[in-house]
Design a protein around this motif. Structure first.
Motif, PDB file in Angstrom:
ATOM      1  N   LYS A  36       9.499 -39.380 -30.846  1.00 22.45           N
ATOM      2  CA  LYS A  36      10.226 -38.986 -29.643  1.00 22.45           C
ATOM      3  C   LYS A  36       9.553 -39.291 -28.310  1.00 22.45           C
ATOM      4  O   LYS A  36      10.131 -38.993 -27.264  1.00 22.45           O
ATOM      5  CB  LYS A  36      10.534 -37.487 -29.708  1.00 22.45           C
ATOM      6  N   THR A  37       8.359 -39.867 -28.318  1.00 23.02           N
ATOM      7  CA  THR A  37       7.724 -40.184 -27.044  1.00 23.02           C
ATOM      8  C   THR A  37       7.513 -41.690 -26.920  1.00 23.02           C
ATOM      9  O   THR A  37       7.429 -42.402 -27.919  1.00 23.02           O
ATOM     10  CB  THR A  37       6.362 -39.467 -26.886  1.00 23.02           C
ATOM     11  N   THR A  38       7.430 -42.142 -25.691  1.00 20.17           N
ATOM     12  CA  THR A  38       7.279 -43.584 -25.446  1.00 20.17           C
ATOM     13  C   THR A  38       5.828 -44.046 -25.523  1.00 20.17           C
ATOM     14  O   THR A  38       5.566 -45.230 -25.652  1.00 20.17           O
ATOM     15  CB  THR A  38       7.847 -43.953 -24.069  1.00 20.17           C
ATOM     16  N   GLN A  39       4.876 -43.107 -25.425  1.00 28.67           N
ATOM     17  CA  GLN A  39       3.460 -43.471 -25.503  1.00 28.67           C
ATOM     18  C   GLN A  39       2.728 -42.567 -26.509  1.00 28.67           C
ATOM     19  O   GLN A  39       1.835 -41.802 -26.141  1.00 28.67           O
ATOM     20  CB  GLN A  39       2.805 -43.356 -24.120  1.00 28.67           C
ATOM     21  N   PRO A  40       3.117 -42.657 -27.773  1.00 29.83           N
ATOM     22  CA  PRO A  40       2.546 -41.751 -28.776  1.00 29.83           C
ATOM     23  C   PRO A  40       1.040 -41.902 -28.967  1.00 29.83           C
ATOM     24  O   PRO A  40       0.382 -40.983 -29.457  1.00 29.83           O
ATOM     25  CB  PRO A  40       3.303 -42.125 -30.053  1.00 29.83           C
ATOM     26  N   HIS A  41       0.495 -43.065 -28.553  1.00 31.60           N
ATOM     27  CA  HIS A  41      -0.946 -43.277 -28.690  1.00 31.60           C
ATOM     28  C   HIS A  41      -1.757 -42.307 -27.829  1.00 31.60           C
ATOM     29  O   HIS A  41      -2.966 -42.152 -28.022  1.00 31.60           O
ATOM     30  CB  HIS A  41      -1.309 -44.720 -28.300  1.00 31.60           C
ATOM     31  N   MET A  42      -1.089 -41.621 -26.907  1.00 26.70           N
ATOM     32  CA  MET A  42      -1.782 -40.657 -26.049  1.00 26.70           C
ATOM     33  C   MET A  42      -2.166 -39.376 -26.799  1.00 26.70           C
ATOM     34  O   MET A  42      -2.958 -38.577 -26.301  1.00 26.70           O
ATOM     35  CB  MET A  42      -0.903 -40.306 -24.840  1.00 26.70           C
ATOM     36  N   ILE A  43      -1.597 -39.186 -27.971  1.00 29.74           N
ATOM     37  CA  ILE A  43      -1.913 -37.989 -28.739  1.00 29.74           C
ATOM     38  C   ILE A  43      -3.375 -38.030 -29.188  1.00 29.74           C
ATOM     39  O   ILE A  43      -3.920 -39.095 -29.475  1.00 29.74           O
ATOM     40  CB  ILE A  43      -0.992 -37.876 -29.977  1.00 29.74           C
ATOM     41  N   SER A  44      -4.014 -36.865 -29.224  1.00 32.54           N
ATOM     42  CA  SER A  44      -5.362 -36.807 -29.784  1.00 32.54           C
ATOM     43  C   SER A  44      -5.258 -37.192 -31.252  1.00 32.54           C
ATOM     44  O   SER A  44      -4.422 -36.673 -31.981  1.00 32.54           O
ATOM     45  CB  SER A  44      -5.930 -35.390 -29.657  1.00 32.54           C
ATOM     46  N   GLY A  45      -6.076 -38.098 -31.682  1.00 30.61           N
ATOM     47  CA  GLY A  45      -5.976 -38.588 -33.044  1.00 30.61           C
ATOM     48  C   GLY A  45      -6.443 -37.587 -34.088  1.00 30.61           C
ATOM     49  O   GLY A  45      -7.004 -36.535 -33.775  1.00 30.61           O
ATOM     50  N   TYR A  46      -6.194 -37.938 -35.309  1.00 36.09           N
ATOM     51  CA  TYR A  46      -6.551 -37.095 -36.444  1.00 36.09           C
ATOM     52  C   TYR A  46      -8.051 -36.783 -36.446  1.00 36.09           C
ATOM     53  O   TYR A  46      -8.470 -35.635 -36.565  1.00 36.09           O
ATOM     54  CB  TYR A  46      -6.123 -37.810 -37.720  1.00 36.09           C
ATOM     55  N   GLN A  47      -8.884 -37.823 -36.272  1.00 40.84           N
ATOM     56  CA  GLN A  47     -10.329 -37.613 -36.280  1.00 40.84           C
ATOM     57  C   GLN A  47     -10.772 -36.744 -35.107  1.00 40.84           C
ATOM     58  O   GLN A  47     -11.573 -35.816 -35.263  1.00 40.84           O
ATOM     59  CB  GLN A  47     -11.053 -38.951 -36.226  1.00 40.84           C
ATOM     60  N   GLN A  48     -10.255 -37.042 -33.947  1.00 38.00           N
ATOM     61  CA  GLN A  48     -10.620 -36.260 -32.770  1.00 38.00           C
ATOM     62  C   GLN A  48     -10.147 -34.813 -32.914  1.00 38.00           C
ATOM     63  O   GLN A  48     -10.839 -33.878 -32.512  1.00 38.00           O
ATOM     64  CB  GLN A  48     -10.014 -36.877 -31.519  1.00 38.00           C
ATOM     65  N   GLY A  49      -8.992 -34.646 -33.507  1.00 36.90           N
ATOM     66  CA  GLY A  49      -8.485 -33.304 -33.750  1.00 36.90           C
ATOM     67  C   GLY A  49      -9.406 -32.503 -34.642  1.00 36.90           C
ATOM     68  O   GLY A  49      -9.654 -31.309 -34.421  1.00 36.90           O
ATOM     69  N   ARG A  50      -9.960 -33.170 -35.669  1.00 38.12           N
ATOM     70  CA  ARG A  50     -10.910 -32.488 -36.554  1.00 38.12           C
ATOM     71  C   ARG A  50     -12.167 -32.093 -35.788  1.00 38.12           C
ATOM     72  O   ARG A  50     -12.728 -31.016 -35.999  1.00 38.12           O
ATOM     73  CB  ARG A  50     -11.288 -33.397 -37.729  1.00 38.12           C
ATOM     74  N   LEU A  51     -12.619 -32.966 -34.883  1.00 37.44           N
ATOM     75  CA  LEU A  51     -13.799 -32.645 -34.070  1.00 37.44           C
ATOM     76  C   LEU A  51     -13.542 -31.422 -33.198  1.00 37.44           C
ATOM     77  O   LEU A  51     -14.363 -30.498 -33.144  1.00 37.44           O
ATOM     78  CB  LEU A  51     -14.177 -33.840 -33.190  1.00 37.44           C
ATOM     79  N   LEU A  52     -12.390 -31.391 -32.525  1.00 34.21           N
ATOM     80  CA  LEU A  52     -12.056 -30.256 -31.658  1.00 34.21           C
ATOM     81  C   LEU A  52     -11.981 -28.960 -32.465  1.00 34.21           C
ATOM     82  O   LEU A  52     -12.452 -27.909 -32.027  1.00 34.21           O
ATOM     83  CB  LEU A  52     -10.724 -30.505 -30.953  1.00 34.21           C
ATOM     84  N   THR A  53     -11.389 -29.058 -33.649  1.00 33.24           N
ATOM     85  CA  THR A  53     -11.262 -27.884 -34.512  1.00 33.24           C
ATOM     86  C   THR A  53     -12.631 -27.346 -34.923  1.00 33.24           C
ATOM     87  O   THR A  53     -12.915 -26.146 -34.817  1.00 33.24           O
ATOM     88  CB  THR A  53     -10.443 -28.226 -35.770  1.00 33.24           C
ATOM     89  N   ILE A  54     -13.494 -28.234 -35.379  1.00 33.17           N
ATOM     90  CA  ILE A  54     -14.810 -27.816 -35.869  1.00 33.17           C
ATOM     91  C   ILE A  54     -15.661 -27.231 -34.748  1.00 33.17           C
ATOM     92  O   ILE A  54     -16.312 -26.194 -34.915  1.00 33.17           O
ATOM     93  CB  ILE A  54     -15.523 -28.993 -36.558  1.00 33.17           C
ATOM     94  N   VAL A  55     -15.648 -27.876 -33.581  1.00 30.82           N
ATOM     95  CA  VAL A  55     -16.440 -27.362 -32.456  1.00 30.82           C
ATOM     96  C   VAL A  55     -15.913 -25.989 -32.038  1.00 30.82           C
ATOM     97  O   VAL A  55     -16.687 -25.059 -31.782  1.00 30.82           O
ATOM     98  CB  VAL A  55     -16.417 -28.344 -31.267  1.00 30.82           C
ATOM     99  N   SER A  56     -14.597 -25.846 -31.984  1.00 27.89           N
ATOM    100  CA  SER A  56     -14.006 -24.562 -31.619  1.00 27.89           C
ATOM    101  C   SER A  56     -14.401 -23.478 -32.619  1.00 27.89           C
ATOM    102  O   SER A  56     -14.748 -22.352 -32.240  1.00 27.89           O
ATOM    103  CB  SER A  56     -12.478 -24.689 -31.549  1.00 27.89           C
ATOM    104  N   GLN A  57     -14.364 -23.827 -33.893  1.00 26.34           N
ATOM    105  CA  GLN A  57     -14.733 -22.851 -34.926  1.00 26.34           C
ATOM    106  C   GLN A  57     -16.217 -22.495 -34.856  1.00 26.34           C
ATOM    107  O   GLN A  57     -16.609 -21.370 -35.169  1.00 26.34           O
ATOM    108  CB  GLN A  57     -14.364 -23.400 -36.305  1.00 26.34           C
ATOM    109  N   MET A  58     -17.035 -23.424 -34.432  1.00 28.25           N
ATOM    110  CA  MET A  58     -18.471 -23.172 -34.334  1.00 28.25           C
ATOM    111  C   MET A  58     -18.811 -22.225 -33.181  1.00 28.25           C
ATOM    112  O   MET A  58     -19.622 -21.322 -33.329  1.00 28.25           O
ATOM    113  CB  MET A  58     -19.227 -24.496 -34.157  1.00 28.25           C
ATOM    114  N   ILE A  59     -18.163 -22.449 -32.028  1.00 30.38           N
ATOM    115  CA  ILE A  59     -18.538 -21.643 -30.858  1.00 30.38           C
ATOM    116  C   ILE A  59     -17.642 -20.424 -30.662  1.00 30.38           C
ATOM    117  O   ILE A  59     -17.967 -19.536 -29.874  1.00 30.38           O
ATOM    118  CB  ILE A  59     -18.563 -22.496 -29.572  1.00 30.38           C
TER     119      ILE A  59
END
Length: 215
Positions: A36-59
């Motif tokens: 549904k979006t014209t620039q879907p590449h702007m989404i945070s990717g799967y790998q980056q999403g895992r990084l954000l999740t892990i850092v959030s869970q750590m702190i």
């Protein structure tokens, strides 16, 4: 798609298949973003999403700020480690796309902890007196250096800050870039490297993440 994914797609696939599985709500959101979006590449990717999740869970942050919501993928990753009484404020200015992150925020178990604002980030930062434990910035690159200046007073010792797209498809290696966004990203990386109040490392994940911790 990032510079590094283009250079070695096989390695990118290997990294994804050897990371933790993607929660169903994120899988659905990622699929709908591409539909549904014209620039879907702007989404945070799967790998980056895992990084954000892990850092959030750590702190386990109590107060999180995100600049650049897009469809809310990174937002939901950041909520994963929120303290029980924590909240995330996520900012964007795209009114036409706001229905999509709102839809998934309402479906999320963290719905009551997400404050989605359609507001200019510079305006918000100049008005707020909040101190944030975790700040993630993935927005208009032309304002990156200004965002860094504005968020600094809103951090404390131990605060974590992440800027996305800081390698800018490899353009940061250009000595005299003509593109304004490239100039600003290079300025941001220089500012961070010279700031003694932070320790940092640029991670070559997707299009580069500048990972900072306030001393």
């Amino acid at each position: 798609m990032s510079f590094f994914e283009e250079q070695n797609p096989e390695m990118d696939r290997y990294l994804e298949t050897h990371a933790s599985s993607e929660p169903e709500i994120l899988r659905k959101l990622r699929r709908e973003t591409y539909q549904k979006t014209t620039q879907p590449h702007m989404i945070s990717g799967y790998q980056q999403g895992r990084l954000l999740t892990i850092v959030s869970q750590m702190i386990q942050p109590k107060n999180v700020l995100e600049i650049g919501t897009f469809t809310g993928y990174a937002t939901l990753c950041l909520t994963a480690g929120l303290a029980k009484d924590g909240k995330i404020t996520t900012l964007d200015v795209n009114e036409d796309l706001a229905y999509l992150p709102k839809k998934y925020f309402e479906e999320s178990e963290f719905a009551g902890q997400i404050d989605f604002k359609l507001q200019d980030a510079k305006e918000f930062l100049r008005e707020t007196d909040q101190i944030f434990d975790f700040i993630f910035i993935d927005a208009d690159k032309e304002n990156y250096a200004e965002y860094f200046r504005l968020i600094k007073p809103r951090t404390k010792s131990g605060s974590v800050v992440m800027f996305d797209n800081v390698l800018w498809y490899g353009k940061v290696l250009e000595e005299n870039p003509k593109q304004r966004s490239t100039q600003i990203i290079k300025e941001l990386n220089d500012l961070i490297a010279k700031d003694d109040d932070f320790e940092n490392l640029i991670l070559p994940l997707r299009d580069g993440v500048n990972f900072l911790r306030r001393k």
